[in-house]
Enzyme design. Structure first.
Site, short mmCIF file in Angstrom:
data_model
loop_
_atom_site.label_atom_id
_atom_site.label_comp_id
_atom_site.label_asym_id
_atom_site.label_seq_id
_atom_site.Cartn_x
_atom_site.Cartn_y
_atom_site.Cartn_z
CG HIS A 141 -0.18 0.04 2.45
ND1 HIS A 141 0.09 -0.86 3.38
CD2 HIS A 141 0.31 1.09 3.27
CE1 HIS A 141 0.71 -0.52 4.45
NE2 HIS A 141 0.93 0.67 4.19
P1 TYD Z 1 -1.35 -2.80 7.97
O1 TYD Z 1 -1.14 -1.41 7.87
O2 TYD Z 1 -2.40 -3.26 6.31
O3 TYD Z 1 -0.38 -3.86 7.96
P2 TYD Z 1 0.94 -3.95 7.02
O4 TYD Z 1 1.02 -2.81 5.98
O5 TYD Z 1 1.92 -4.17 7.73
O6 TYD Z 1 0.72 -5.23 6.05
O7 TYD Z 1 -2.38 -3.08 9.03
C1 TYD Z 1 -2.60 -4.41 9.62
C2 TYD Z 1 -3.75 -4.23 10.30
O8 TYD Z 1 -3.68 -3.57 11.62
C3 TYD Z 1 -5.17 -3.56 9.73
O9 TYD Z 1 -6.39 -4.24 10.16
C4 TYD Z 1 -5.04 -1.93 10.30
C5 TYD Z 1 -4.48 -2.48 11.65
N1 TYD Z 1 -3.74 -1.38 12.28
C6 TYD Z 1 -3.92 -0.67 13.21
O10 TYD Z 1 -5.02 -0.85 13.95
N2 TYD Z 1 -3.47 0.42 14.04
C7 TYD Z 1 -2.25 0.74 13.00
O11 TYD Z 1 -1.52 1.85 13.58
C8 TYD Z 1 -1.76 0.06 11.96
C9 TYD Z 1 -0.49 0.39 11.43
C10 TYD Z 1 -2.60 -1.10 11.69
#
Ligand code: TYD
Length: 137
Positions: free
Chosen positions: A50
């Site tokens: 992303h």
């Molecule tokens: P995501 O940012 O998609 O993880 P990555 O980029 O590492 O694959 O986040 C994973 C999950 O965690 C998503 O359901 C959102 C949640 N999340 C939070 O609740 N708070 C946060 O600060 C972050 C970064 C993610």
């Protein structure tokens, strides 16, 4: 690369160990509003995929190692993080993928905003169309 940079933090290393301070707005180019960690990533799992519209982040690998692929239109960079005195700054409109996490990897992320799912761009084609406008390429 635009909106991606490696930061080197000052280390205080002596016979008692190593201390690395990170001060908001001084050692990193924004005010820290949120901190999170990524740990226990199973083998072969890739994360990220992303970009953010507004968010600035700095990634610091506190233990183990991980690779970060950052992409903007026409440019791609791969950074291996394995040193807690190095931060990878990733600004707005940079697509990121994180992979090859070692089992013992502890990734610390410093972020400029509270969590906001609306700030994410998770579709890569849509990312390219928005990033081309943002970077003017
Ligand atoms: P995501 O940012 O998609 O993880 P990555 O980029 O590492 O694959 O986040 C994973 C999950 O965690 C998503 O359901 C959102 C949640 N999340 C939070 O609740 N708070 C946060 O600060 C972050 C970064 C993610």
């Amino acid at each position: 690369m635009f909106n991606v940079a490696e930061l080197k933090f000052k280390t205080n290393k002596d016979k008692y160990g190593c201390l690395i301070p990170i001060e908001s707005r001084k050692d990193i180019p924004f005010q820290i509003e949120r901190v999170y960690t990524i740990t226990n990533v199973p083998d072969d799992v890739k994360r990220g995929f992303h970009a953010h519209r507004k968010l600035h982040q700095v990634l610091v690998c506190l233990n183990g190692n991980v690779k970060i692929r950052t992409i903007i239109p026409n440019k791609e960079l791969i950074t291996e993080l394995n040193d807690s005195s190095i931060g990878l700054y990733i600004g707005p409109f940079v697509w990121r993928e994180m992979y090859d996490f070692s089992k013992d990897c502890v990734l610390l992320v410093l972020a400029s905003e509270f969590f906001d799912e609306n700030d994410y761009i998770r579709n890569k084609d849509f990312y390219y169309s928005e990033a081309i406008k943002y970077f003017g390429v």
